[in-house]
Motif scaffolding. Structure first.
Motif, PDB file in Angstrom:
ATOM      1  N   UNK A  30      10.657  -0.844  -1.604  1.00 54.62           N
ATOM      2  CA  UNK A  30      10.654  -0.673  -0.134  1.00 54.62           C
ATOM      3  C   UNK A  30       9.835  -1.749   0.580  1.00 54.62           C
ATOM      4  N   UNK A  31       8.666  -2.046   0.044  1.00 57.74           N
ATOM      5  CA  UNK A  31       7.811  -3.016   0.738  1.00 57.74           C
ATOM      6  C   UNK A  31       8.403  -4.425   0.614  1.00 57.74           C
ATOM      7  N   UNK A  32       9.127  -4.649  -0.475  1.00 54.67           N
ATOM      8  CA  UNK A  32       9.834  -5.926  -0.620  1.00 54.67           C
ATOM      9  C   UNK A  32      10.891  -6.057   0.483  1.00 54.67           C
ATOM     10  N   UNK A  33      11.551  -4.928   0.796  1.00 56.94           N
ATOM     11  CA  UNK A  33      12.552  -4.954   1.868  1.00 56.94           C
ATOM     12  C   UNK A  33      11.894  -5.320   3.203  1.00 56.94           C
ATOM     13  N   UNK A  34      10.718  -4.796   3.409  1.00 62.17           N
ATOM     14  CA  UNK A  34       9.944  -5.115   4.612  1.00 62.17           C
ATOM     15  C   UNK A  34       9.666  -6.628   4.637  1.00 62.17           C
ATOM     16  N   UNK A  35       9.280  -7.167   3.487  1.00 57.77           N
ATOM     17  CA  UNK A  35       8.971  -8.601   3.417  1.00 57.77           C
ATOM     18  C   UNK A  35      10.212  -9.446   3.734  1.00 57.77           C
ATOM     19  N   UNK A  36      11.360  -9.022   3.231  1.00 53.88           N
ATOM     20  CA  UNK A  36      12.610  -9.737   3.506  1.00 53.88           C
ATOM     21  C   UNK A  36      12.853  -9.798   5.016  1.00 53.88           C
TER      22      UNK A  36
END
Ligand code: CMC
Length: 392
Positions: free
Chosen positions: A345-351
Motif C-alpha cells: 500500500x505505501x509503495x502505491x502511495x509512493x508511485x
C-alpha cells in the motif's frame, strides 16, 4: 549568532515559496497548480497530472503524447539491476526495496550526480524515474512471492502496465480490468502532491545539498514509509482487520486511541493541515463505493470503516481536536479490491507521490534555493573538562 525561533515539527514555519499545490486546511481545499483536485480526479489522467505538477501547465495534446510515449519507452530497468532482487530476503518490505533500488538507479546514470544541472539530463532523469518506479515496485512484489517477473509492455497505459507487471503470469493470458485501472489512476492523482509534507520536505532538503534527484527521491520514499505519514494506509487495514476478526470492538479501538498513556492512534485519522475534512478522503470514499459495487465486491472492512468513522466523529475527543478521516483511511479498501497486498500500500502511495516530489525538487533547484540547514537551541552541558578514562 542572532535570535533563533523554535518550532519543532515546523507547525507554523514556512520552508519555501511554492507555486505547485494550494491547500486550505480550514475549508478542505486542495488544488494542483490552481486546478481543484475534484476536477482533476474526475477528468484528468495520472500522467497528465504529473506533467501539470512538474511543468506548471496542462500539456497540449502533442506534448502530452510525447511525455507519455517517452515514459512508456523507459520502463525497462537495467538487466543487471534484476540481480539486486536476489539479495533481498523474501520478506523484505517493498518500501525498503523501493528506496534502495531508486538510490541504486543513480549508480547506473552517474551523469545525474553532477551539481550543475543540464536541462536535457534533468528531463531524462524525470522520465526515467516515473517510468521505472512502477517496474521496480511490481517486481518487488513478484520477487516476494517467488513469482517470475513480468516485463513491461509498451502497448499498455501506465496503470494497465503496472497491473500487468503485478498480476500477469507468463503462462496465462491476462486482461487488465478497466474498472480497476481507472480507479488506480484516480488514486494516483489524489496522491500526486500535497505541498510541504514530510516526504516532500525531505526531498527538497536532501536535494538542497545538490545530491542527485535519484538520491533525493529515495530519501523521500524513506520518509513516506513511516506510519504517521504514508505508512498509515497499511496500518489502517491492519486495524480494520483486527476489528473484523473480533480482537477489538470499534468502541474499544476508539477508547484506546483516546488514551494518552498508549502511543496508539486511530490510523487514517487526523492531519497536520486539514482541520475540516480531507477532500481526498471524500473522493476516495465515493470511488470506493462505486468500484466495489461495479466489481461486485462486498468487503466487510468497508462497513467497519464507515462505522468507525461514524463513532469517531460523534465523539467529542475527535470533534474537539478536528480529527477527520484522511486520504489513507479509505484508500486501503480500494487497494484490496484491486488485489494489491497490504504491504504494497505505501509503495502505491509512493508511485502516486513521485510527480509531486519531482515537482518540489525541480522548483527548489530552479529557484536556486540555498542548502537547508535549520538551527537549534542547545540544551546540553555547558563547557567541562575532559576526564581521563581511569578517573571516570
Ligand atoms: N488518533 C488519536 N488522537 C489523535 C490522532 C489520531 N489519529 N491524531 C491526532 N490526535 C490527537 C493528538 O494526540 C493530540 O491530542 P492532544 O492535543 O490532546 O495532545 C491532537 O490530536 C493533535 O495531534 P498532533 O499529534 O499534535 O497533530 P500533528 O499535526 O502533529 O499530527 C498526524 C498529524 C497526521 C501525524 C496525526 O493526526 C496522526 O498521527 N494520525 C494518525 C496517522 C495517520 O493517519 N497519518 C496519515 C496522515 S495523512 C497522509 C499522509 O500524510 O501520509
Amino acid at each position: 549568532t542572532g535570535y533563533i525561533t523554535l518550532d519543532t515539527g515546523f507547525k507554523n514555519t514556512g520552508s519555501t515559496n511554492s507555486a505547485i499545490t494550494y491547500l486550505d486546511g480550514e475549508n478542505g481545499v486542495l488544488r494542483y497548480r490552481g486546478y481543484p483536485i475534484e476536477q482533476l480526479a474526475e477528468q484528468s489522467t495520472f500522467l497528465e497530472v504529473a506533467y501539470l505538477l512538474i511543468y506548471g501547465e496542462l500539456p497540449p495534446k502533442q506534448e502530452l503524447d510525447n511525455f507519455v510515449s517517452e515514459i512508456t519507452r523507459h520502463t525497462l530497468i537495467h538487466e543487471e539491476m534484476k540481480k539486486f532482487y536476489e539479495g533481498y530476503p523474501s520478506k523484505a518490505h517493498p518500501m525498503g526495496v523501493l528506496a534502495s533500488m531508486i538510490s541504486a538507479l543513480s549508480t547506473f546514470y552517474p551523469e545525474s550526480q553532477k551539481s550543475e544541472l543540464h536541462p536535457a539530463e534533468v528531463e531524462l532523469t524525470i522520465i526515467r524515474l516515473i517510468a521505472k518506479i512502477s517496474t521496480i515496485a511490481a517486481w518487488s512484489y513478484k520477487k516476494s512471492k517467488g513469482f517470475p517477473i513480468m516485463y513491461p509492455q509498451n502497448r499498455l497505459s501506465y496503470t494497465e502496465n503496472f497491473l500487468h507487471m503485478m498480476f500477469a503470469q507468463p503462462t496465462e493470458e491476462f486482461n487488465v480490468n478497466p474498472v480497476i485501472a481507472n480507479a488506480l489512476d484516480t488514486l494516483l492523482i489524489l496522491h500526486a502532491d500535497h505541498e510541504q509534507n514530510c516526504s516532500a520536505s525531505t526531498v527538497r532538503m536532501a536535494g538542497s545539498s545538490h545530491a542527485s534527484l535519484y538520491a533525493a527521491i529515495s530519501a523521500g520514499v524513506c520518509a513516506l514509509w513511516g506510519p504517521l505519514h504514508g505508512g498509515a494506509n497499511q496500518q489502517v487495514i491492519e486495524m480494520l482487520k483486527q476489528i473484523h476478526q473480533a480482537d477489538e470492538s470499534i468502541q474499544k479501538m476508539v477508547e484506546k486511541a483516546k488514551d494518552k498513556s498508549s502511543d496508539f492512534r486511530l490510523m487514517g485519522f487526523g492531519h497536520r493541515v486539514y482541520k475540516n475534512f480531507d477532500p481526498r478522503a471524500k473522493i476516495i470514499k465515493q470511488v470506493c463505493d462505486e468500484v466495489l459495487d461495479e466489481l461486485g465486491i462486498d468487503d466487510p472492512l468497508l462497513d467497519i470503516a464507515k462505522s468507525l468513522e461514524e463513532v469517531a466523529l460523534s465523539d467529542s475527543y475527535f470533534v474537539d481536536r478536528k480529527l477527520y478521516p484522511n486520504v489513507d483511511f479509505y484508500s486501503g479498501i480500494l487497494y484490496r479490491a484491486m488485489n494489491i497486498p497490504t504491504e504494497m500500500f505505501t509503495v502505491m502511495f509512493a508511485l502516486g507521490r513521485l510527480p509531486g516530489w519531482i515537482a518540489q525538487w525541480k522548483e527548489m533547484r530552479d529557484n536556486k534555493e540555498p542548502i537547508s540547514r535549520p538551527r537549534q537551541i542547545y540544551t546540553g552541558p555547558t563547557e567541562r573538562n575532559y576526564v581521563d578514562i581511569e578517573n571516570r
